[in-house]
Write a protein that holds these residues in place. Structure first.
Motif, PDB file in Angstrom:
ATOM      1  N   LEU A  42       3.505   5.163   1.594  1.00 15.95           N
ATOM      2  CA  LEU A  42       2.855   4.771   0.577  1.00 15.95           C
ATOM      3  C   LEU A  42       1.775   4.847   0.578  1.00 15.95           C
ATOM      4  N   GLN A  43       1.290   4.293   2.133  1.00 16.64           N
ATOM      5  CA  GLN A  43      -0.200   3.531   2.266  1.00 16.64           C
ATOM      6  C   GLN A  43      -0.823   5.195   2.880  1.00 16.64           C
ATOM      7  N   LEU A  44      -0.154   6.224   3.192  1.00 13.86           N
ATOM      8  CA  LEU A  44      -0.767   7.028   3.586  1.00 13.86           C
ATOM      9  C   LEU A  44      -1.027   7.664   2.208  1.00 13.86           C
ATOM     10  N   ARG A  45      -0.384   7.447   1.069  1.00 20.70           N
ATOM     11  CA  ARG A  45      -0.471   8.754   0.466  1.00 20.70           C
ATOM     12  C   ARG A  45      -1.342   8.001  -0.951  1.00 20.70           C
ATOM     13  N   THR A  46      -1.466   6.662  -0.507  1.00 23.04           N
ATOM     14  CA  THR A  46      -2.439   6.359  -1.250  1.00 23.04           C
ATOM     15  C   THR A  46      -3.731   6.613  -0.771  1.00 23.04           C
ATOM     16  N   GLU A  47      -4.501   6.473   0.532  1.00 23.71           N
ATOM     17  CA  GLU A  47      -4.695   7.290   0.534  1.00 23.71           C
ATOM     18  C   GLU A  47      -5.323   8.054   0.807  1.00 23.71           C
ATOM     19  N   LEU A  48      -4.544   9.384   0.477  1.00 22.38           N
ATOM     20  CA  LEU A  48      -4.711  10.196   0.249  1.00 22.38           C
ATOM     21  C   LEU A  48      -5.286  10.472  -1.282  1.00 22.38           C
ATOM     22  N   ALA A  49      -4.100   9.837  -1.460  1.00 21.05           N
ATOM     23  CA  ALA A  49      -4.964  10.022  -3.163  1.00 21.05           C
ATOM     24  C   ALA A  49      -6.359   9.411  -3.438  1.00 21.05           C
ATOM     25  N   LEU A  73      -8.175  15.992   6.247  1.00 15.75           N
ATOM     26  CA  LEU A  73      -6.183  15.871   7.006  1.00 15.75           C
ATOM     27  C   LEU A  73      -6.781  15.233   8.631  1.00 15.75           C
ATOM     28  N   ARG A  74      -7.713  16.218   8.889  1.00 17.12           N
ATOM     29  CA  ARG A  74      -7.462  15.867  10.690  1.00 17.12           C
ATOM     30  C   ARG A  74      -7.988  14.589  10.714  1.00 17.12           C
ATOM     31  N   GLU A  75      -9.492  14.059   9.615  1.00 16.29           N
ATOM     32  CA  GLU A  75      -9.799  12.532  10.573  1.00 16.29           C
ATOM     33  C   GLU A  75      -8.480  11.655   9.997  1.00 16.29           C
ATOM     34  N   VAL A  76      -7.704  11.688   9.007  1.00 17.92           N
ATOM     35  CA  VAL A  76      -6.169  11.046   8.667  1.00 17.92           C
ATOM     36  C   VAL A  76      -5.613  10.616   9.966  1.00 17.92           C
ATOM     37  N   CYS A  77      -5.780  12.016  10.394  1.00 14.88           N
ATOM     38  CA  CYS A  77      -4.032  11.747  11.008  1.00 14.88           C
ATOM     39  C   CYS A  77      -4.069  11.608  12.362  1.00 14.88           C
ATOM     40  N   LEU A 101       4.035  15.418  -0.541  1.00  2.85           N
ATOM     41  CA  LEU A 101       2.892  14.382  -0.864  1.00  2.85           C
ATOM     42  C   LEU A 101       1.941  14.601  -2.300  1.00  2.85           C
ATOM     43  N   PHE A 102       1.402  16.104  -2.163  1.00  2.00           N
ATOM     44  CA  PHE A 102       1.409  16.970  -3.769  1.00  2.00           C
ATOM     45  C   PHE A 102       1.476  17.978  -3.399  1.00  2.00           C
ATOM     46  N   HIS A 103       1.587  18.214  -5.175  1.00  2.00           N
ATOM     47  CA  HIS A 103       2.513  19.224  -5.324  1.00  2.00           C
ATOM     48  C   HIS A 103       0.864  20.494  -4.999  1.00  2.00           C
ATOM     49  N   VAL A 104      -0.136  20.289  -5.640  1.00  2.33           N
ATOM     50  CA  VAL A 104      -1.224  21.455  -5.876  1.00  2.33           C
ATOM     51  C   VAL A 104      -2.429  20.573  -5.502  1.00  2.33           C
ATOM     52  N   LEU A 105      -3.285  21.538  -4.389  1.00  2.90           N
ATOM     53  CA  LEU A 105      -4.827  21.333  -4.010  1.00  2.90           C
ATOM     54  C   LEU A 105      -5.161  22.095  -4.741  1.00  2.90           C
ATOM     55  N   PRO A 106      -6.938  22.216  -4.075  1.00  2.00           N
ATOM     56  CA  PRO A 106      -6.739  23.705  -4.945  1.00  2.00           C
ATOM     57  C   PRO A 106      -7.465  24.235  -3.501  1.00  2.00           C
ATOM     58  N   GLY A 159      14.759   7.251  10.085  1.00  2.00           N
ATOM     59  CA  GLY A 159      13.934   8.575  10.821  1.00  2.00           C
ATOM     60  C   GLY A 159      12.310   8.528  10.944  1.00  2.00           C
ATOM     61  N   ARG A 160      11.085   9.257  10.763  1.00  2.00           N
ATOM     62  CA  ARG A 160      10.184   9.033  11.693  1.00  2.00           C
ATOM     63  C   ARG A 160       8.857  10.254  11.294  1.00  2.00           C
ATOM     64  N   ALA A 161       8.527   9.895  10.756  1.00  2.00           N
ATOM     65  CA  ALA A 161       7.151   9.919  10.042  1.00  2.00           C
ATOM     66  C   ALA A 161       5.905  10.593  11.748  1.00  2.00           C
ATOM     67  N   ASN A 162       5.761  12.322  11.982  1.00  2.00           N
ATOM     68  CA  ASN A 162       4.594  12.355  12.771  1.00  2.00           C
ATOM     69  C   ASN A 162       4.101  13.305  12.220  1.00  2.00           C
ATOM     70  N   GLY A 163       3.876  13.831  11.415  1.00  2.00           N
ATOM     71  CA  GLY A 163       2.541  14.121  10.917  1.00  2.00           C
ATOM     72  C   GLY A 163       2.545  14.980   9.271  1.00  2.00           C
ATOM     73  N   LEU A 164       1.338  15.924   9.387  1.00  2.00           N
ATOM     74  CA  LEU A 164       1.268  16.746   7.976  1.00  2.00           C
ATOM     75  C   LEU A 164       1.635  17.956   8.343  1.00  2.00           C
ATOM     76  N   LEU A 165       2.090  18.692   6.549  1.00  2.00           N
ATOM     77  CA  LEU A 165       1.942  20.298   6.726  1.00  2.00           C
ATOM     78  C   LEU A 165       1.335  20.786   5.749  1.00  2.00           C
ATOM     79  N   LEU A 166       0.636  21.439   5.596  1.00  2.00           N
ATOM     80  CA  LEU A 166      -0.420  21.640   4.738  1.00  2.00           C
ATOM     81  C   LEU A 166       0.286  23.713   4.650  1.00  2.00           C
ATOM     82  N   TRP A 167       0.646  23.697   3.033  1.00  2.00           N
ATOM     83  CA  TRP A 167       1.478  25.426   2.861  1.00  2.00           C
ATOM     84  C   TRP A 167       0.250  25.631   1.805  1.00  2.00           C
TER      85      TRP A 167
END
Length: 175
Positions: A96-103, A62-66, A46-51, A149-157
């Motif tokens: 796409l909706q999730l990505r737009t909200e997070l952006a 992310l917790r609020e959105v999830c 979803l995002f390549h670089v967050l600070p 398939g199905r999306a079931n969450g987010l992973l922060l790395w």
């Protein structure tokens, strides 16, 4: 306690997909991605670089959105050429909706790459000769069948100069 270099390493956000989809794409990635460059599992970025300096604020968002979101459908209709690799296309209005909200939430932190148009995919091969990529595209494309398939969450790395380190897995828990 984290070392300063790890604490300063940028964050990457990916989508967590159902086990069957992940297994299929990770198997393709292990089979076709150059092994000396394959440090990470199959993923949908979803995002390549967050600070890194905003890790706690990123996690709070992310917790609020999830918490207010349910899993959603993913469709994998076909393959996409990357020139020097091959990816599986991802079609999902929910993504796409999730990505737009997070952006919007992360707008002050986005890199130029993450401000560009978003074309979700799962990279299964990259950084190979164009001829090898064309050959794989033709071979896999000949028998490709769209799958769901199905999306079931987010992973922060955390990016560690090649390998990634998982910071947190967040499940969609809304209704």
């Amino acid at each position: 306690m984290r070392s300063d270099s790890i604490a300063a390493s940028p964050l990457i956000l990916t989508l967590s997909m159902d086990d069957a989809s992940f297994a299929q794409f990770d198997s393709l990635r292990r089979a076709h991605f150059p092994p000396e460059r394959n440090f990470i599992p199959a993923h949908i970025t979803l995002f390549h670089v967050l600070p890194a300096s905003e890790e706690e604020a990123v996690l709070a968002q992310l917790r609020e959105v999830c918490a207010g979101m349910s899993g959603f459908a993913l469709r994998f209709p076909g393959l996409r050429s990357l020139g020097r690799g091959v990816a599986v296309e991802v079609d999902s209005p929910g993504l796409l909706q999730l990505r737009t909200e997070l952006a919007h939430r992360f707008r002050d932190w986005l890199s130029p790459q993450d401000r560009q148009g978003y074309r979700p995919h799962v990279t299964i091969q990259n950084k190979v000769a164009p001829a090898a990529a064309r050959e794989l595209m033709a071979r896999l494309g000949a028998g490709w069948e769209p799958r769901e398939g199905r999306a079931n969450g987010l992973l922060l790395w955390r990016y560690l100069g090649g390998p990634w380190q998982r910071v947190e897995a967040l499940s969609f828990s809304g209704t």
